[in-house]
Design a protein around this motif. Structure first.
Motif, PDB file in Angstrom:
ATOM      1  N   SER A   1       0.859  -1.091   0.095  1.00  0.00           N
ATOM      2  CA  SER A   1       0.015   0.042  -0.108  1.00  0.00           C
ATOM      3  C   SER A   1       0.821   0.950  -0.114  1.00  0.00           C
ATOM      4  N   GLY A   2       0.348   2.379  -0.081  1.00  0.00           N
ATOM      5  CA  GLY A   2       1.157   3.553  -0.225  1.00  0.00           C
ATOM      6  C   GLY A   2       0.238   4.931  -0.333  1.00  0.00           C
TER       7      GLY A   2
ATOM      8  N   ILE B   1       9.979   6.320  -0.206  1.00  0.00           N
ATOM      9  CA  ILE B   1      10.287   5.488   0.780  1.00  0.00           C
ATOM     10  C   ILE B   1       9.517   4.412   0.883  1.00  0.00           C
ATOM     11  N   GLU B   2       9.927   3.175   0.884  1.00  0.00           N
ATOM     12  CA  GLU B   2       9.029   2.021   1.001  1.00  0.00           C
ATOM     13  C   GLU B   2       9.622   1.432   2.145  1.00  0.00           C
ATOM     14  N   VAL B   3       8.501   0.858   3.228  1.00  0.00           N
ATOM     15  CA  VAL B   3       8.976   0.249   4.354  1.00  0.00           C
ATOM     16  C   VAL B   3       8.351  -1.167   4.495  1.00  0.00           C
ATOM     17  N   THR B   4       9.075  -2.161   4.966  1.00  0.00           N
ATOM     18  CA  THR B   4       8.569  -3.242   5.029  1.00  0.00           C
ATOM     19  C   THR B   4       8.173  -3.737   6.478  1.00  0.00           C
ATOM     20  N   ARG B   5       6.910  -3.736   6.888  1.00  0.00           N
ATOM     21  CA  ARG B   5       6.526  -3.988   8.219  1.00  0.00           C
ATOM     22  C   ARG B   5       6.866  -5.550   8.723  1.00  0.00           C
TER      23      ARG B   5
ATOM     24  N   ARG C   1       4.292  -4.425   2.694  1.00  0.00           N
ATOM     25  CA  ARG C   1       5.113  -3.167   2.189  1.00  0.00           C
ATOM     26  C   ARG C   1       4.389  -1.634   2.162  1.00  0.00           C
ATOM     27  N   PHE C   2       4.739  -0.920   2.751  1.00  0.00           N
ATOM     28  CA  PHE C   2       3.971   0.611   2.466  1.00  0.00           C
ATOM     29  C   PHE C   2       5.194   1.884   1.913  1.00  0.00           C
ATOM     30  N   ALA C   3       4.615   2.406   1.071  1.00  0.00           N
ATOM     31  CA  ALA C   3       5.422   3.491   0.251  1.00  0.00           C
ATOM     32  C   ALA C   3       5.028   4.925   0.476  1.00  0.00           C
ATOM     33  N   VAL C   4       5.467   5.720   0.365  1.00  0.00           N
ATOM     34  CA  VAL C   4       5.249   7.237   0.289  1.00  0.00           C
ATOM     35  C   VAL C   4       6.226   8.147  -0.328  1.00  0.00           C
TER      36      VAL C   4
ATOM     37  N   SER D   1      16.000   9.620   0.034  1.00  0.00           N
ATOM     38  CA  SER D   1      17.183   8.903   0.454  1.00  0.00           C
ATOM     39  C   SER D   1      17.422   9.346   2.055  1.00  0.00           C
ATOM     40  N   THR D   2      17.292  10.727   2.259  1.00  0.00           N
ATOM     41  CA  THR D   2      17.596  11.416   3.827  1.00  0.00           C
ATOM     42  C   THR D   2      16.463  10.817   4.552  1.00  0.00           C
ATOM     43  N   GLY D   3      15.002  10.656   4.086  1.00  0.00           N
ATOM     44  CA  GLY D   3      14.148  10.027   4.878  1.00  0.00           C
ATOM     45  C   GLY D   3      14.405   8.847   5.556  1.00  0.00           C
ATOM     46  N   ALA D   4      14.847   7.922   4.316  1.00  0.00           N
ATOM     47  CA  ALA D   4      15.240   6.364   4.553  1.00  0.00           C
ATOM     48  C   ALA D   4      16.225   6.284   5.370  1.00  0.00           C
ATOM     49  N   ARG D   5      17.235   7.307   5.572  1.00  0.00           N
ATOM     50  CA  ARG D   5      18.498   7.125   6.409  1.00  0.00           C
ATOM     51  C   ARG D   5      17.854   7.637   7.779  1.00  0.00           C
ATOM     52  N   VAL D   6      17.078   8.506   7.995  1.00  0.00           N
ATOM     53  CA  VAL D   6      16.518   8.793   9.291  1.00  0.00           C
ATOM     54  C   VAL D   6      15.731   7.726   9.882  1.00  0.00           C
ATOM     55  N   LEU D   7      14.951   6.856   8.967  1.00  0.00           N
ATOM     56  CA  LEU D   7      14.285   5.827   9.495  1.00  0.00           C
ATOM     57  C   LEU D   7      14.756   4.676   9.883  1.00  0.00           C
ATOM     58  N   ALA D   8      15.857   4.455   9.149  1.00  0.00           N
ATOM     59  CA  ALA D   8      16.773   3.328   9.470  1.00  0.00           C
ATOM     60  C   ALA D   8      17.537   3.625  10.746  1.00  0.00           C
ATOM     61  N   ALA D   9      17.843   4.903  10.971  1.00  0.00           N
ATOM     62  CA  ALA D   9      18.543   5.341  12.190  1.00  0.00           C
ATOM     63  C   ALA D   9      17.737   4.822  13.262  1.00  0.00           C
ATOM     64  N   LEU D  10      16.405   5.213  13.350  1.00  0.00           N
ATOM     65  CA  LEU D  10      15.383   5.032  14.426  1.00  0.00           C
ATOM     66  C   LEU D  10      15.339   3.646  14.655  1.00  0.00           C
ATOM     67  N   VAL D  11      15.122   2.713  13.513  1.00  0.00           N
ATOM     68  CA  VAL D  11      14.929   1.586  13.890  1.00  0.00           C
ATOM     69  C   VAL D  11      16.011   0.825  14.622  1.00  0.00           C
ATOM     70  N   ALA D  12      17.365   1.206  13.903  1.00  0.00           N
ATOM     71  CA  ALA D  12      18.472   0.757  14.705  1.00  0.00           C
ATOM     72  C   ALA D  12      18.548   1.300  16.169  1.00  0.00           C
ATOM     73  N   GLN D  13      18.280   2.388  16.586  1.00  0.00           N
ATOM     74  CA  GLN D  13      18.278   2.884  17.863  1.00  0.00           C
ATOM     75  C   GLN D  13      17.160   2.266  18.785  1.00  0.00           C
ATOM     76  N   SER D  14      15.907   1.828  18.223  1.00  0.00           N
ATOM     77  CA  SER D  14      14.999   1.338  19.068  1.00  0.00           C
ATOM     78  C   SER D  14      15.323  -0.235  19.250  1.00  0.00           C
ATOM     79  N   VAL D  15      16.356  -0.990  18.241  1.00  0.00           N
ATOM     80  CA  VAL D  15      16.493  -2.229  18.570  1.00  0.00           C
ATOM     81  C   VAL D  15      17.505  -2.374  19.336  1.00  0.00           C
ATOM     82  N   LYS D  16      18.505  -1.424  19.721  1.00  0.00           N
ATOM     83  CA  LYS D  16      19.453  -1.347  20.832  1.00  0.00           C
ATOM     84  C   LYS D  16      18.974  -1.415  22.120  1.00  0.00           C
ATOM     85  N   LYS D  17      17.648  -0.833  22.276  1.00  0.00           N
ATOM     86  CA  LYS D  17      16.999  -0.517  23.814  1.00  0.00           C
ATOM     87  C   LYS D  17      16.605  -1.897  24.278  1.00  0.00           C
TER      88      LYS D  17
END
Length: 67
Positions: free
Chosen positions: A23-24, A33-37, A42-45, A51-67
């Motif tokens: 969906s999108g 940006i396409e995210v696989t849940r 998959r969800f795209a917008v 590219s910058t948005g995808a990097r920010v999302l990837a960093a947030l995911v990585a940060q949440s996984v570390k917690k």
């Protein structure tokens, strides 16, 4: 980051559903940006500077996984 053709990939513009649980929010052709849940869907917008948005999302995911 993916390249979107609204009519080919989603059948048009707006809040769209497509085959395979994809969906999108598709407002234009171009980069998206396409995210696989976790459930595999998959969800795209389409956004400016996907590219910058995808990097920010990837960093947030990585940060949440570390917690």
């Amino acid at each position: 980051v993916i390249e979107v053709n609204p009519t080919r990939d989603f059948g048009g513009w707006g809040w769209r559903g497509a085959a395979g649980g994809r969906s999108g929010i598709i407002l234009r052709a171009g980069k998206a940006i396409e995210v696989t849940r976790q459930d595999g869907k998959r969800f795209a917008v389409t956004v400016d500077d996907a590219s910058t948005g995808a990097r920010v999302l990837a960093a947030l995911v990585a940060q949440s996984v570390k917690k």
